[in-house]
Scaffold this motif. Structure first.
Motif, PDB file in Angstrom:
ATOM      1  N   THR A 220       0.828  -1.221   0.000  1.00 29.93           N
ATOM      2  CA  THR A 220       0.000   0.000   0.000  1.00 29.93           C
ATOM      3  C   THR A 220       0.854   1.259   0.000  1.00 29.93           C
ATOM      4  OG1 THR A 220      -0.107  -0.165   2.414  1.00 29.93           O
ATOM      5  CG2 THR A 220      -1.927  -1.126   1.155  1.00 29.93           C
ATOM      6  N   CYS A 221       2.128   1.167   0.450  1.00 27.09           N
ATOM      7  CA  CYS A 221       2.997   2.334   0.458  1.00 27.09           C
ATOM      8  C   CYS A 221       3.633   2.572  -0.906  1.00 27.09           C
ATOM      9  CB  CYS A 221       4.088   2.184   1.525  1.00 27.09           C
ATOM     10  SG  CYS A 221       5.110   0.723   1.312  1.00 27.09           S
ATOM     11  N   PHE A 222       3.415   1.664  -1.869  1.00 25.59           N
ATOM     12  CA  PHE A 222       3.940   1.857  -3.220  1.00 25.59           C
ATOM     13  C   PHE A 222       2.933   2.633  -4.077  1.00 25.59           C
ATOM     14  CE2 PHE A 222       6.564  -1.532  -1.659  1.00 25.59           C
ATOM     15  CZ  PHE A 222       7.768  -1.386  -2.315  1.00 25.59           C
ATOM     16  N   MET A 223       1.814   1.957  -4.429  1.00 26.85           N
ATOM     17  CA  MET A 223       0.794   2.566  -5.289  1.00 26.85           C
ATOM     18  C   MET A 223      -0.557   1.953  -4.951  1.00 26.85           C
ATOM     19  SD  MET A 223       2.712   2.460  -8.999  1.00 26.85           S
ATOM     20  CE  MET A 223       3.271   0.785  -8.679  1.00 26.85           C
ATOM     21  N   PRO A 224      -1.638   2.672  -5.225  1.00 26.63           N
ATOM     22  CA  PRO A 224      -2.965   2.075  -5.069  1.00 26.63           C
ATOM     23  C   PRO A 224      -3.161   0.947  -6.086  1.00 26.63           C
ATOM     24  CG  PRO A 224      -3.106   4.473  -5.117  1.00 26.63           C
ATOM     25  CD  PRO A 224      -1.712   4.121  -5.516  1.00 26.63           C
ATOM     26  N   HIS A 225      -3.937  -0.066  -5.683  1.00 29.55           N
ATOM     27  CA  HIS A 225      -4.145  -1.224  -6.552  1.00 29.55           C
ATOM     28  C   HIS A 225      -4.873  -0.850  -7.848  1.00 29.55           C
ATOM     29  CE1 HIS A 225      -2.566  -4.133  -3.774  1.00 29.55           C
ATOM     30  NE2 HIS A 225      -3.355  -3.684  -2.804  1.00 29.55           N
ATOM     31  N   ALA A 226      -5.585   0.258  -7.848  1.00 29.79           N
ATOM     32  CA  ALA A 226      -6.326   0.647  -9.039  1.00 29.79           C
ATOM     33  C   ALA A 226      -5.399   0.907 -10.223  1.00 29.79           C
ATOM     34  CB  ALA A 226      -7.165   1.892  -8.749  1.00 29.79           C
ATOM     35  N   TYR A 227      -4.125   1.243  -9.953  1.00 30.66           N
ATOM     36  CA  TYR A 227      -3.176   1.516 -11.031  1.00 30.66           C
ATOM     37  C   TYR A 227      -2.548   0.240 -11.579  1.00 30.66           C
ATOM     38  CZ  TYR A 227      -3.381   6.485  -9.853  1.00 30.66           C
ATOM     39  OH  TYR A 227      -3.806   7.771  -9.620  1.00 30.66           O
ATOM     40  N   SER A 228      -2.827  -0.909 -11.000  1.00 30.13           N
ATOM     41  CA  SER A 228      -2.162  -2.138 -11.418  1.00 30.13           C
ATOM     42  C   SER A 228      -2.522  -2.552 -12.842  1.00 30.13           C
ATOM     43  CB  SER A 228      -2.505  -3.267 -10.441  1.00 30.13           C
ATOM     44  OG  SER A 228      -3.903  -3.514 -10.425  1.00 30.13           O
ATOM     45  N   ARG A 229      -3.639  -2.095 -13.368  1.00 27.62           N
ATOM     46  CA  ARG A 229      -4.046  -2.473 -14.721  1.00 27.62           C
ATOM     47  C   ARG A 229      -3.326  -1.665 -15.802  1.00 27.62           C
ATOM     48  NH1 ARG A 229      -8.506  -5.594 -15.292  1.00 27.62           N
ATOM     49  NH2 ARG A 229      -8.845  -4.734 -17.377  1.00 27.62           N
ATOM     50  N   VAL A 230      -2.719  -0.532 -15.417  1.00 24.04           N
ATOM     51  CA  VAL A 230      -2.134   0.340 -16.431  1.00 24.04           C
ATOM     52  C   VAL A 230      -0.636   0.537 -16.274  1.00 24.04           C
ATOM     53  CG1 VAL A 230      -4.284   1.586 -16.829  1.00 24.04           C
ATOM     54  CG2 VAL A 230      -2.708   2.380 -15.053  1.00 24.04           C
ATOM     55  N   VAL A 231      -0.073   0.274 -15.094  1.00 26.41           N
ATOM     56  CA  VAL A 231       1.353   0.509 -14.868  1.00 26.41           C
ATOM     57  C   VAL A 231       2.159  -0.592 -15.544  1.00 26.41           C
ATOM     58  CG1 VAL A 231       3.167   0.538 -13.119  1.00 26.41           C
ATOM     59  CG2 VAL A 231       1.070   1.814 -12.747  1.00 26.41           C
ATOM     60  N   SER A 232       3.181  -0.174 -16.319  1.00 24.32           N
ATOM     61  CA  SER A 232       4.024  -1.146 -17.008  1.00 24.32           C
ATOM     62  C   SER A 232       5.444  -1.197 -16.464  1.00 24.32           C
ATOM     63  CB  SER A 232       4.074  -0.814 -18.510  1.00 24.32           C
ATOM     64  OG  SER A 232       4.562   0.517 -18.707  1.00 24.32           O
ATOM     65  N   SER A 233       5.921  -0.124 -15.841  1.00 26.24           N
ATOM     66  CA  SER A 233       7.277  -0.112 -15.281  1.00 26.24           C
ATOM     67  C   SER A 233       7.341   0.921 -14.166  1.00 26.24           C
ATOM     68  CB  SER A 233       8.306   0.220 -16.362  1.00 26.24           C
ATOM     69  OG  SER A 233       9.616   0.197 -15.818  1.00 26.24           O
ATOM     70  N   VAL A 234       8.213   0.650 -13.196  1.00 27.07           N
ATOM     71  CA  VAL A 234       8.333   1.488 -12.003  1.00 27.07           C
ATOM     72  C   VAL A 234       9.817   1.701 -11.713  1.00 27.07           C
ATOM     73  CG1 VAL A 234       8.003   1.529  -9.480  1.00 27.07           C
ATOM     74  CG2 VAL A 234       6.129   0.859 -10.977  1.00 27.07           C
ATOM     75  N   TYR A 235      10.148   2.872 -11.197  1.00 23.69           N
ATOM     76  CA  TYR A 235      11.500   3.139 -10.679  1.00 23.69           C
ATOM     77  C   TYR A 235      11.349   3.747  -9.285  1.00 23.69           C
ATOM     78  CZ  TYR A 235      16.360   4.573 -10.309  1.00 23.69           C
ATOM     79  OH  TYR A 235      17.662   4.706  -9.894  1.00 23.69           O
ATOM     80  N   VAL A 236      11.896   3.058  -8.268  1.00 27.76           N
ATOM     81  CA  VAL A 236      11.843   3.545  -6.885  1.00 27.76           C
ATOM     82  C   VAL A 236      13.005   4.509  -6.677  1.00 27.76           C
ATOM     83  CG1 VAL A 236      11.967   2.919  -4.456  1.00 27.76           C
ATOM     84  CG2 VAL A 236      10.695   1.473  -6.048  1.00 27.76           C
ATOM     85  N   CYS A 237      12.693   5.753  -6.428  1.00 25.68           N
ATOM     86  CA  CYS A 237      13.717   6.794  -6.237  1.00 25.68           C
ATOM     87  C   CYS A 237      14.297   6.784  -4.831  1.00 25.68           C
ATOM     88  CB  CYS A 237      13.122   8.169  -6.531  1.00 25.68           C
ATOM     89  SG  CYS A 237      12.410   8.326  -8.181  1.00 25.68           S
ATOM     90  N   LYS A 238      13.472   6.523  -3.832  1.00 22.12           N
ATOM     91  CA  LYS A 238      13.933   6.593  -2.454  1.00 22.12           C
ATOM     92  C   LYS A 238      13.078   5.692  -1.595  1.00 22.12           C
ATOM     93  CE  LYS A 238      14.840   9.943   1.269  1.00 22.12           C
ATOM     94  NZ  LYS A 238      14.737  11.358   1.684  1.00 22.12           N
ATOM     95  N   ASN A 239      13.724   4.960  -0.680  1.00 28.49           N
ATOM     96  CA  ASN A 239      12.987   4.175   0.306  1.00 28.49           C
ATOM     97  C   ASN A 239      13.729   4.236   1.629  1.00 28.49           C
ATOM     98  OD1 ASN A 239      14.475   1.346   0.852  1.00 28.49           O
ATOM     99  ND2 ASN A 239      14.811   1.924  -1.298  1.00 28.49           N
ATOM    100  N   GLU A 240      13.001   4.424   2.709  1.00 28.31           N
ATOM    101  CA  GLU A 240      13.566   4.500   4.041  1.00 28.31           C
ATOM    102  C   GLU A 240      12.510   4.117   5.060  1.00 28.31           C
ATOM    103  OE1 GLU A 240      14.741   8.463   4.952  1.00 28.31           O
ATOM    104  OE2 GLU A 240      12.896   9.372   4.216  1.00 28.31           O
ATOM    105  N   VAL A 241      12.977   3.728   6.244  1.00 30.14           N
ATOM    106  CA  VAL A 241      12.088   3.348   7.333  1.00 30.14           C
ATOM    107  C   VAL A 241      12.132   4.448   8.387  1.00 30.14           C
ATOM    108  CG1 VAL A 241      11.598   1.663   9.130  1.00 30.14           C
ATOM    109  CG2 VAL A 241      12.416   0.889   6.902  1.00 30.14           C
ATOM    110  N   LEU A 242      11.000   5.099   8.609  1.00 31.56           N
ATOM    111  CA  LEU A 242      10.877   6.148   9.620  1.00 31.56           C
ATOM    112  C   LEU A 242       9.799   5.743  10.607  1.00 31.56           C
ATOM    113  CD1 LEU A 242      11.055   9.406   7.455  1.00 31.56           C
ATOM    114  CD2 LEU A 242      12.859   8.409   8.843  1.00 31.56           C
ATOM    115  N   LYS A 243      10.190   5.672  11.878  1.00 33.11           N
ATOM    116  CA  LYS A 243       9.255   5.298  12.942  1.00 33.11           C
ATOM    117  C   LYS A 243       8.581   3.965  12.617  1.00 33.11           C
ATOM    118  CE  LYS A 243       8.313  10.081  14.289  1.00 33.11           C
ATOM    119  NZ  LYS A 243       7.285  11.128  14.504  1.00 33.11           N
ATOM    120  N   LYS A 244       9.435   2.990  12.202  1.00 37.63           N
ATOM    121  CA  LYS A 244       9.004   1.624  11.906  1.00 37.63           C
ATOM    122  C   LYS A 244       7.993   1.560  10.765  1.00 37.63           C
ATOM    123  CE  LYS A 244       9.770   0.001  16.643  1.00 37.63           C
ATOM    124  NZ  LYS A 244       9.190  -0.703  17.813  1.00 37.63           N
ATOM    125  N   GLN A 245       7.988   2.572   9.902  1.00 33.55           N
ATOM    126  CA  GLN A 245       7.071   2.598   8.767  1.00 33.55           C
ATOM    127  C   GLN A 245       7.869   2.876   7.504  1.00 33.55           C
ATOM    128  OE1 GLN A 245       3.832   5.327   9.124  1.00 33.55           O
ATOM    129  NE2 GLN A 245       2.759   4.592   7.309  1.00 33.55           N
TER     130      GLN A 245
END
Length: 863
Positions: A220-245
């Motif tokens: 759920t922290c990536f994208m809403p599931h509604a976009y799964s039918r149209v998204v073809s490629s993804v690039y994660v620019c930044k990921n980090e854990v803040l306050k266990k999230q």
């Protein structure tokens, strides 16, 4: 790409790697056919504005019955070294439809290494990814497969999927695969009753799968599931854990020709793309700190989307063979390298463009002659910069050499001081080296014979040592060496002024002979205690001293008792604890044990200034053979329900342990389980010498723990544990909590019980008042010798009644003179002066007394 001349491009550390697969020249008579995988390292030359070849390498393969191809190439981390290396996935297809794949690593020496290989009965075509390990991931028949250099076995993930949109590293999860699969609808919902829009949204969904842990992740922290039918490629620019999230920033390209920016699962911006069928997206950070999104399309077109206030297309190109991102010109930031398609020129990297959509713009086929003056100026500036850096480097090297000489001089002075101290306490004559030999300048005239006072100090120290040093001993406890000096009951010293030093007797020129150690003063009585040497832990004198601010004689009577108060406390031992491992390197070590203290003298019923002395307690010999034979080991033996061990063994265990006190209070039941736990589960037995304290004989880490259980009443008690470390403490507390009733309250007493601290505070404040009073009387007695009180000498004023003086004019004048004398006397009494040495002595005594009181108040506030 044609089989005879396949090309793949990869950027690596600012260079362009060109991989080419070609047939080798066939030799007549040779039965086997050979194919070569060639690599050329190309670097951009800023002078010629062209790519030049730096080096090359070749990997030869037999291909008589195989059809060899390059599948893909990428950079991945080698798990053996943690270095990122270029990886090339190759395919060998036999005529019987058996396909063999192997992964090659390219090292800096241009040598190829085969990491692993695997065989399949089908060809890899969908969602092929290379990632850390190195590892290979692909999709086949809606299933996810992967293999790594660690396992060399093809594994499958327990998930059905329709596509893979991203593979990369996530903090605390490792390598994660983000894909699309058929939506798993809740069992409570009836699929036939869903509306058309609900089917469009829930028909597919995103999923996350962690390769290392083999578990599914919440996406759920990536994208809403509604976009799964149209998204073809993804690039994660930044990921980090803040306050266990987990916090995620990413961009996605869709089949609707859009680029969407997502922040923590929420869309933050969208941009319409200029071409159809986007394939992939990557990022670049330019010299102006702009974040660029490079989108590749199936039609070999490229566009760059810039993210500032909003997303917008900044530039676009057509007929692009490949686009790479790296620091090609060595400026410290990233640029885009566009390899343009040119059928008229077969030379590698013949048609290209380097840009960051800002200051950097290079293109092939452009004459840069007009840039020569600028280049010459740049070269001149670079030369001046290098010269300045060389000057700074030379100055830095000079400073380092001077610092090394200074440190060497300090080390020699410390070594010589240690030798002088040892010679002093052993009553040997020490000859100091000349100042010129050490590179020093003498600040006073060299004296051949030592001062007479020095011999006095030596004889004084030797006499003192005979009075109160009773025994010197040593023990080995775990990885610590414990050295103890037992003091007699007849010495007149304050516990706060006693410490031990260990000095190696050998002459080591490369190391300091002083051994780092920590000191403790241990006092044994019915309820023994281990006190560290610090002002906040010293017990005030147990004797109450009555305060009488009107009598100096009371003070003179009480101070001799304070000087000899140590006699009433019983035998005391000073111990020094140091690490054993550094000493074992010498196999045989002889150490001199020195005791530092202050001697206080009581002469003429008055406390005089204390004098610092250093006493030679003796020498200890430590050999590896004696330690191996257990000569100095602690021996605690259980004998008839008692623990029999020497007093030195008990003191050694206390010296290496840390003291923790806990207050245990029960509101509805007695605390008898604590005593049963100590004697039963912990297998404790009391010491024969001090039976209130018990020794733990239970096998394991808790062995050697010393306990003391004191009941204030049946519902409240204090448990004191002497543990080697926190791990042992937690094991003891974990075992204790299992036997205590749930209603019990266990509280850590950080600085001792409040009752003891309150009594100590009262005694400390009492000592502070006595110090202030003694300082005042000392000042008054010195002032009496230098000030004249009352009238002038020879003039005496009678104590006649005031009424008789006021009857006559002469009487009034006499009364006025007497009043003036009284006024002057009062002013003189309020403006007494003292010399600097007396003032410093009084200020130091008052500050020490106030520091002791303040520290106890702080401990009381923390308890």
């Amino acid at each position: 790409m044609l089989l005879g001349e396949q090309e793949q491009f990869l950027s690596y550390n600012g260079e362009v790697l060109v991989f080419q697969l070609s047939n080798s020249k066939h030799v007549e008579g040779a039965a086997d056919k050979t194919m070569n995988l060639c690599v050329r390292r190309m670097a951009f030359n800023r002078d010629t504005k062209l790519f030049v070849q730096k080096s090359s390498g070749v990997f030869s393969m037999r291909a008589s019955h195989f059809k060899i191809e390059i599948i893909c190439c990428s950079c991945a981390t080698d798990s053996r070294t943690g270095i990122i290396l270029p990886c090339i996935l190759m395919k060998k297809k036999k005529w019987n439809n058996v396909v063999k794949y192997f992964l090659l690593l390219l090292h800096s020496s241009n040598q190829f290494e085969q990491s692993f290989h695997f065989k399949l009965d089908y060809e890899l075509k969908e969602d092929i990814r290379l990632f850390a390990g190195p590892s290979v991931l692909w999709r086949h028949a809606n299933k996810l497969f992967y293999i790594s250099s660690d396992t060399c076995t093809v594994l499958s993930a327990p998930v059905q999927l329709s596509s893979v949109v991203w593979t990369g590293e996530i903090e605390d999860e490792g390598t994660v695969v983000l894909g699309v699969r058929t939506a798993c609808l809740p069992e409570s919902e009836d699929e036939d009753e869903l509306s058309t829009s609900d089917r469009a949204i829930w028909g597919t969904e995103f999923f996350g799968y962690a390769i290392e842990t083999q578990k599914m992740l919440t996406v759920t922290c990536f994208m809403p599931h509604a976009y799964s039918r149209v998204v073809s490629s993804v690039y994660v620019c930044k990921n980090e854990v803040l306050k266990k999230q987990l916090r995620i920033s990413l961009v996605a390209i869709t089949q609707k020709n859009q680029l969407i920016w997502f922040q923590d699962g929420h869309p933050k911006g969208v941009c319409e793309l200029p071409y159809e069928k986007p394939c992939s997206v990557k990022t670049a950070v330019t010299s102006s700190n702009d974040l660029l999104f490079i989108v590749s399309f199936a039609s070999r077109n490229i566009c760059v989307v810039q993210r500032r206030d909003n997303l917008q297309v900044a530039s676009k190109w057509q007929n692009v063979k490949s686009v790479l991102v790296d620091d090609f010109i060595g400026s410290g930031s990233e640029q885009l390298l566009l390899l343009l398609k040119d059928d008229s020129n077969t030379d590698v990297l013949s048609t290209f463009e380097i840009t960051d959509l800002g200051e950097v713009n290079y293109a092939s086929g452009i004459n840069y002659k007009h840039d020569v003056p600028a280049a010459e100026g740049l070269q001149e500036n670079s030369l001046l910069t290098v010269q300045a850096l060389e000057t700074r480097l030379q100055a830095g090297c000079t400073s380092v050499r001077e610092l090394q000489q200074h440190l060497g001089l300090k080390r020699r002075v410390i070594l010589e001081s240690c030798r002088a101290l040892i010679d002093l306490v052993e009553e040997r004559t020490h000859i100091l080296p000349a100042a010129k030999e050490e590179g020093l300048v003498s600040l006073w005239d060299d004296v051949e014979n030592p001062p007479h006072s020095l011999s006095k100090e030596t004889s004084l120290a030797s006499k003192v040592s005979e009075h109160f040093i009773e025994k010197l001993w040593q023990r080995v406890v775990g990885d610590s060496l414990v050295v103890g000096v037992k003091l007699t009951e007849s010495f007149y010293l304050s516990l706060s002024d006693v410490s031990l030093s260990l000095v190696m007797d050998q002459d080591f020129s490369s190391i300091s002979p002083i051994i780092e150690c920590r000191n403790k003063i241990i006092k044994l009585n019915k309820a023994f205690s281990a006190l560290a040497v610090s002002s906040c832990q010293i017990e005030p004198p147990p004797k109450k001293i009555k305060l009488d601010l009107h009598s100096k004689n009371d003070l003179k009577k009480e101070f001799p008792k304070r000087c000899s108060r140590v006699q009433l406390d019983g035998a005391k031992t000073v111990v020094a604890v140091t690490s054993l491992a550094p000493l074992l390197a010498f196999h045989r070590v002889c150490c001199v044990v020195l005791l530092h203290t202050k001697k206080q003298n009581c002469w003429n019923d008055r406390l005089q200034e204390s004098k610092k002395i250093t006493v030679l307690c003796g020498k200890i010999l430590l050999t590896l053979e004696d330690i191996s034979n257990g000569k100095y080991s602690v021996k605690m033996i259980r004998d008839n329900s008692y623990c029999t061990g020497s007093m030195e063994d008990i003191l050694s265990v206390l010296a290496v342990s840390v003291r923790f006190s806990f207050q245990i209070v029960s509101s509805d039941c007695t605390l008898t389980p604590v005593n049963s736990w100590l004697l039963g589960e912990m297998e404790c037995t009391p010491f024969k010498e001090c039976r209130d304290n018990i020794f733990c004989h239970k096998a394991g880490n808790v062995y050697g723990t010393v306990c003391n259980w004191t009941l204030k009443n049946p519902f409240e008690g204090v448990l004191t544990l002497f543990c080697r470390n926190l791990t042992v403490l937690f094991q003891c507390l974990h075992s204790l909590t299992r036997v205590l009733p749930s209603s019990c309250d266990v509280k850590l007493l950080r600085s001792g019980s409040k009752g003891v601290l309150t009594e100590q505070l009262a005694l400390a404040l009492e000592k502070e008042m006595l110090t202030l009073r003694s300082s005042f009387f000392s000042k008054e007695s010195k002032a009496e010798n230098s000030l004249t009180w009352g009238n002038e000498p020879g003039k005496k004023i009678s104590d006649a009644p005031v009424a008789s003086l006021l009857d006559s004019e002469e009487g009034v004048q006499q009364f006025r003179k007497k009043l003036q004398n009284k006024r002057e006397e009062c002013v003189l009494s309020m403006n007494q002066t003292m010399n600097g040495a007396l003032y410093r002595e009084i200020a130091l005594k008052i500050a020490e007394a106030q520091l002791s009181s303040d520290m106890i108040v702080w401990r009381l506030s923390k308890s």
